[in-house]
Motif scaffolding. Structure first.
Motif, PDB file in Angstrom:
ATOM      1  N   HIS A   1       1.251  -6.175  -2.649  1.00  0.00           N
ATOM      2  CA  HIS A   1       1.151  -4.950  -3.443  1.00  0.00           C
ATOM      3  C   HIS A   1       1.006  -3.778  -2.480  1.00  0.00           C
ATOM      4  N   ALA A   2       1.914  -2.806  -2.566  1.00  0.00           N
ATOM      5  CA  ALA A   2       1.841  -1.665  -1.641  1.00  0.00           C
ATOM      6  C   ALA A   2       1.183  -0.478  -2.326  1.00  0.00           C
TER       7      ALA A   2
ATOM      8  N   ILE B   1       8.445  -0.495   2.501  1.00  0.00           N
ATOM      9  CA  ILE B   1       7.852  -0.973   1.239  1.00  0.00           C
ATOM     10  C   ILE B   1       8.910  -1.725   0.430  1.00  0.00           C
TER      11      ILE B   1
ATOM     12  N   ALA C   1       7.301  -5.265  -0.327  1.00  0.00           N
ATOM     13  CA  ALA C   1       6.355  -5.350  -1.442  1.00  0.00           C
ATOM     14  C   ALA C   1       6.968  -5.908  -2.721  1.00  0.00           C
TER      15      ALA C   1
ATOM     16  N   VAL D   1       4.484  -1.768  -6.337  1.00  0.00           N
ATOM     17  CA  VAL D   1       4.069  -0.543  -5.659  1.00  0.00           C
ATOM     18  C   VAL D   1       3.221   0.312  -6.593  1.00  0.00           C
TER      19      VAL D   1
ATOM     20  N   PRO E   1       9.186  -2.021  -6.824  1.00  0.00           N
ATOM     21  CA  PRO E   1       9.630  -1.076  -5.783  1.00  0.00           C
ATOM     22  C   PRO E   1      11.095  -0.664  -5.900  1.00  0.00           C
TER      23      PRO E   1
END
Lengths: 292, 253
Positions: free
Chosen positions: B43-44, B205, B209, B212, B225
């Motif tokens: 998870h970003a 990302i 990821a 996001v 994302p």
């Protein structure tokens, strides 16, 4: 204590030890040097890591006020322990408090407090010198072997023992907490508490070593052996032990030399530690050259 | 929660943040932050500088007073591993990689212990992030990528349920960043890690990821994302600044 002095004095008379050990003040000084050297050396490595070198100088400067406060409070002229330890600890803890509670950088806080304790110290010294002997204050500033008494030695032993034990127990945690406070908290440590502990330990040892080394010169003995060790060590373990060794050589050899020369003990100790530092630089350059 | 948020069953959320707000004096740092981190996901957390990302990480670590709730649904050791952005130390200090790990590992004072004490454990810990060859190297002499691997190794001891990374790509070149990301993905699969990482490079990302959350004091986006691939949508979400960043990565790509 007298028994110990007699034994060492007799050994000197018998020719087993250098003749200067026939003097009690020299034996006291040597014992103090053997206690202070290793502790200043070990603590110096953490002082360098935590970038607290000038913090140490501020504590040294606060000692001027501490002596004067002790005398004004009615402490004997040769034992202003409450004034010295009390004032220096208060200054050190207030500085740490300000650092943790404000956005000011360490340098700025040191600059502000260093100037303040110096100002207070000068005012108090003028008040004190009209009533007391200025030579006692000079002994604090530059170190004086002659003024070291039995009570100083006992206080130093108690301070060194307690500081040494706490330093050893907290070493890993103090080092880790200085790298990154968020990381150390995530590992269950309390970096702020550990900082207060280390600052209190450092203040205790700096104050305990003032009569031998002097307030103006103590910074050198905290920083220089550790800096020399930094030139020679390949890991943290070596860093601590080399610093302890160089600091102990500086205090003991410097003290023996000051027994032979008519100069303050602190100045000779600092000179020896400086020579060791330059020696470490030469060794480092030589080793690098060999590797290249 | 924004309307474009991707929801998953409650039991699948390892971390659930609801209505989190942080203030420092009169300044509001974070306002009403709500999002979930799915178990086993990367998870970003993105946003511009000063958006409150690091404050959010510190709140999750329990180091920042806040309002609102942070709920963990741990099923194992309940440990949170943390990889800081940097370590504040004089780079000329003779601190080796082994020393650093030993400081974390043992209560016994490092300078009293023999050099070989706990060495097997140290080797085991740094092997996880493939940096065994660095064990006698000075921390101050490591490259950005090597340094980050050592910091990751300490965070993975013992293996945590939630791994937090603060700006893992900072001070790393393109190749090192890519290698680090591959390692992170490999470790995530091997250990079933749930990872929450702070970043600001949208290109990275996208590559890494699963989910996001973009913050700028508030949650401005929370979702998959791939939506970030659309410059128009990106501009709509983030305003100025982020589209520029996206355009630059497109030009490079």
């Amino acid at each position: 204590m007298e028994l110990l002095y007699d034994i060492i004095g007799n050994c000197a008379q018998a020719g087993w030890l250098p003749s200067i050990f026939q003097h009690t003040f020299m034996i006291r000084g040597f014992l103090a040097a053997m206690l202070i050297g290793p502790l200043l050396g070990a603590m110096g490595t953490v002082v360098i890591t935590k970038k607290l070198a000038f913090f140490t100088q501020t504590i040294g400067n606060a000692a001027m006020s501490g002596v004067a406060i002790g005398l004004l409070l009615g402490e004997p002229v040769d034992g202003t322990y409450a004034g010295l330890y009390g004032f220096c600890l208060i200054v050190a803890l207030i500085m740490t408090f300000i650092k943790n509670r404000s956005r000011l950088s360490n340098d700025t806080i040191i600059g502000v407090v260093l100037a303040q304790v110096l100002g207070i110290g000068i005012i108090l010294m003028i008040l004190v010198t009209s009533q007391f002997n200025i030579h006692q204050v000079e002994a604090i500033l530059f170190g004086s072997l002659i003024t070291l008494n039995d009570m100083d030695l006992i206080t130093l032993f108690a301070a060194a023992l307690s500081a040494g034990i706490i330093f050893t127990i907290t070493y890993n945690r103090v080092m880790l907490s200085s790298f990154n406070p968020v990381l150390s908290r995530s590992r269950g440590l309390n970096p702020v508490f550990l900082e207060y502990v280390f600052v209190a330990l450092m203040t205790t040892i700096v104050v305990a070593s003032l009569k031998l080394i002097g307030a103006l010169l103590v910074l050198v003995l905290i920083v220089v052996p550790a800096a020399a060790a930094q030139n020679l060590a390949c890991n943290l373990r070596q860093f601590v032990w080399i610093s302890i060794m160089l600091s102990t050589i500086s205090t003991t050899v410097g003290l023996l030399l000051s027994g032979l020369l008519p100069v303050p003990s602190g100045a000779v100790i600092v000179l020896v530690s400086s020579l060791l530092f330059y020696g470490s630089l030469v060794v480092r350059v030589a080793v690098k050259g060999k590797r290249a | 929660m924004p309307d474009n948020a991707v929801c998953f069953p409650e039991a699948d959320a390892l971390l659930e943040i609801a209505g989190l707000s942080v203030s420092l004096g009169r300044n509001s740092i974070l306002e009403n932050i709500s999002f979930k981190v799915a178990r086993g996901s990367i998870h970003a957390l993105i946003g511009p500088n000063g958006a409150g990302k690091t404050t959010l990480i510190r709140s999750i670590l329990g180091q920042m007073p806040h309002r609102g709730t942070i709920m963990f649904r741990f099923t194992g050791n309940g440990r949170i591993g943390y990889v800081p952005q940097f370590l504040d130390f004089d780079h000329s200090i003779p601190l080796t990689v082994s020393d650093f790990i030993k400081l974390l590992l043992q209560d016994y004072p490092l300078f009293l212990a023999g050099r070989k004490r706990n060495m097997e454990k140290v080797e085991e810990i740094i092997s996880v992030t493939e940096c065994l060859h660095l064990k006698d190297r000075m921390m101050g002499g490591l490259s950005g990528g090597e340094f980050r691997r050592v910091l990751l190794a300490q965070a993975l001891f013992p293996i945590p349920e939630l791994l937090l990374l603060d700006e893992p790509a900072s001070n790393m070149d393109e190749v090192s960043t890519s290698q680090f990301e591959q390692l992170l993905k490999k470790l995530q699969k091997r250990h079933g890690l749930s990872i929450l990482m702070v970043g600001h490079d949208i290109r990275r990302i996208l590559a890494l990821a699963d989910h996001v959350t973009a913050v700028n004091r508030r949650v401005v986006f929370d979702g998959k994302p791939d939506i970030l691939q659309n410059p128009a949508r990106l501009a709509e979400i983030f305003g100025l600044g982020f589209p520029d960043l996206f355009a630059s990565c497109k030009a490079e790509g």
